[in-house]
Structure formats: C-alpha cells, structure tokens
Design an enzyme around this catalytic site. Structure first.
Site, PDB file in Angstrom:
ATOM      1  N   TYR A  67       0.614  -1.063   0.094  1.00  0.00           N
ATOM      2  CA  TYR A  67      -0.162  -0.155  -0.052  1.00  0.00           C
ATOM      3  C   TYR A  67       0.701   1.204  -0.078  1.00  0.00           C
ATOM      4  CZ  TYR A  67      -3.650  -3.123   1.256  1.00  0.00           C
ATOM      5  OH  TYR A  67      -4.805  -4.687   0.885  1.00  0.00           O
ATOM      6  N   ASN A 122     -17.709  -4.052  -6.606  1.00  0.00           N
ATOM      7  CA  ASN A 122     -19.463  -4.607  -6.445  1.00  0.00           C
ATOM      8  C   ASN A 122     -19.720  -4.755  -4.366  1.00  0.00           C
ATOM      9  OD1 ASN A 122     -20.335  -3.780  -8.705  1.00  0.00           O
ATOM     10  ND2 ASN A 122     -19.383  -5.880  -9.473  1.00  0.00           N
ATOM     11  N   HIS A 177     -25.852  -0.166 -10.321  1.00  0.00           N
ATOM     12  CA  HIS A 177     -25.107  -0.836 -11.336  1.00  0.00           C
ATOM     13  C   HIS A 177     -25.343  -2.406 -10.504  1.00  0.00           C
ATOM     14  CE1 HIS A 177     -22.339  -3.220 -13.929  1.00  0.00           C
ATOM     15  NE2 HIS A 177     -22.038  -3.826 -12.527  1.00  0.00           N
TER      16      HIS A 177
END
Length: 318
Positions: A67, A122, A177
């Site tokens: 990261y 998602n 979506h």
C-alpha cells in the site's frame, strides 16, 4: 514536478490484470504498480505484464508493491472483490466487499495518496460511497465505474437491433449498477434524433423493438459471462480505462459513473450512476438528464435499492 503518470491497481485477479493489460497497450500509464494481499501473485503478474509492456512502444514499467507504493500514484484503481456468483446479485457479497475496502483505503491514504480513486469493486455504488467516507476525499476524486459498462451494453443491444455502429448511438443506463438500473429512453438518440423517431422512421430496422427487453438483455449479459467463465473482465477493464483516459488526457468526456449526489436529481448523500464530465481533476460536473415522470420514478426506485444496501452495510471501522 512529476511528469510520468503513475497508476496503482489493488487486486490482481482477472479484472485487475485485464485492466493492467489494457492500460499498458493503450499507453495510458508510465508507471504501473500492482498490489495484492498475496504478494507473490502480484509479483508474478507484474513480471508477466512488464514483459508485455516491453513489446509496446510506450515505455510503461510494471512493478508490484504494498500500500505504501500507492502513496505517490495519480490514480488508485480498487478491483479487489469477493467472487461473483452467477446465481445471485451483486449485492450478495456486500459485507465481504466492505471488509475488503476497509483494509485497503486507510493505509493507502496514510501513505500520502492524494490522487483519484477509481472503484470497480461491487456493489460499486455502495462501495464508492464507503471509499469516499473512509478516505475523506471529495466526491470529485472518488469515482465508481457505475453504469458506464451498462450503458455500453445498452448501446450494443440497440446497435445490433438497428444494424448500426454503436458509436452512432447515445444512451445512458442510470441508477444502480445492478438489476434496478434504468434507462431514460427519452434521452436516447440515433443519428441525432430521438429513439421514438428512429423507430418510426426505420420500422424494418427497429424490428418491433421493446425497450424493456433491451434493458433486460443488457442486464443479463454480465451473468451470462459469469456463468460461462466465472467473471466478467475485459468489458469492465476497457470501460475503466475509458474513465482513466478521460482523467489522464483531460478529455472532458461525458461518462455515466457512480458519484455522490449532492442534490442532483433530487437526491443527496448517495452514490449512483449518472452522466458526468470527467477531466484531469476527476469529476468536473454532474450532467442533468431531463427525465420524464415515469423515468423519474424508475430512477428513484433504483436509488431506493441502493439506500437499502447502504443501510445493511457494516459500520465503518473506528
């Protein structure tokens, strides 16, 4: 002053690697870093992609890192996600996706990242909102892929029916979506004229077009892909790179993405897919599509579903 474009992709599954490949073959990135919880996978993918990049003329370099390597990136793409089950909706893995981004976003921000997040994970509308809250970034710099791919699927369906190039069609899917998405058919145009005029003037090409069927077919195409190969990858990768291109090249393109609404369309404090103008600083403007009363009800219902998912989301980590 930085002159090279650096992009980090978090998650090196099929979506992440397809996005990485698209970035290097289109020349959108100079320095690409791959991050994954399994470091060996990220390192192996980076080695493979770096060799692919050497076959191009753009001079892209691909490495792997943690990261901390995202700290000086211009764009961080979050693709890490639980596996999509073709028999279930995108919201069925809400809890696991929240847990994933909860571990990703804080250390990236702590590393000094001050660029633009592009979110694929998602359910993308809820996760985009979560990334925004976790990062503390303004809405201009937290962009979900939203209904960009859904809009492409709508245009492809219409292009198939009418026998024309999909670039000649303007159409947007909006809202979630997911299954509740809607299309403002009153704003769809062919050759510069409204859809209903195109149907009336070209009855043989229109072939008795039914908008609801077009939308259903487009929505189901993702699950047809998942059923056959386990996940969608190339379509969302190309769509993501279209979003990134609009940012990197300062194109001022209009693309339907997931953005936090702040009064637009009568909603506030919720991320949903709507057309926006994208440029070098991210979202420059939310485009207002004039919806009919029926379209407004469909859009509101879609956002109602997103709100229901938000309410089911785990609390943010302290």
């Amino acid at each position: 002053m930085r002159t090279r474009t650096k992009i980090a992709i978090v998650g090196t599954g099929q979506v992440g690697t397809a996005t990485a490949f698209e970035l290097i073959i289109t020349g959108l990135v100079d320095d690409l870093v791959l991050v994954d919880r399994t470091r060996q996978v990220a390192a192996s993918q980076a080695l493979d992609l770096n060799q692919a990049a050497s076959a191009q003329t753009f001079g892209s370099t691909v490495t792997s890192g943690d990261y901390a390597a995202c700290g000086d990136a211009d764009i961080v793409v979050i693709t890490a996600s639980a596996r999509l089950d073709a028999s279930a909706g995108r919201d069925t893995f809400l809890t696991s996706s929240c847990a994933i981004v909860d571990t990703i976003v804080p250390p990236i921000v702590a590393a000094g990242f001050d660029g633009i997040f592009v979110v694929i994970t998602n359910p993308v509308d809820v996760i985009t909102d979560r990334v925004m809250r976790l990062s503390g970034f303004p809405r201009e710099r937290v962009i979900g892929t939203g209904t960009a791919l859904d809009s492409l699927r709508i245009r492809l369906e219409l292009a198939r029916i009418f026998g024309v190039d999909e670039q000649s069609i303007q159409a947007y899917a909006m809202g979630e979506h997911g299954d509740s998405q809607m299309v403002p058919w009153s704003a769809v145009s062919f050759w510069g004229k409204p859809l209903d005029h195109a149907i009336e003037d070209n009855p043989q090409r229109a072939r008795g077009i039914d908008p609801d069927t077009v939308l259903d077919d487009a929505k189901q195409s993702a699950f047809q892909i998942v059923k056959g190969k386990g996940t969608t990858s190339f379509g969302i990768a190309a769509t993501t790179c279209t979003i990134i291109a609009a940012i990197v090249r300062n194109e001022h393109s209009i693309i339907p993405v997931s953005v936090r609404l702040e009064g637009e369309y009568g909603h506030r404090g919720i991320c949903a897919g709507v057309p926006v103008i994208l440029g070098v600083n991210g979202i420059q403007e939310v485009v207002n599509i004039h919806l009919s009363e029926a379209e407004r009800r469909a859009f509101d219902a879609s956002l109602g579903h997103i709100r229901q998912m938000q309410e089911k989301s785990p609390a943010l980590p302290e």
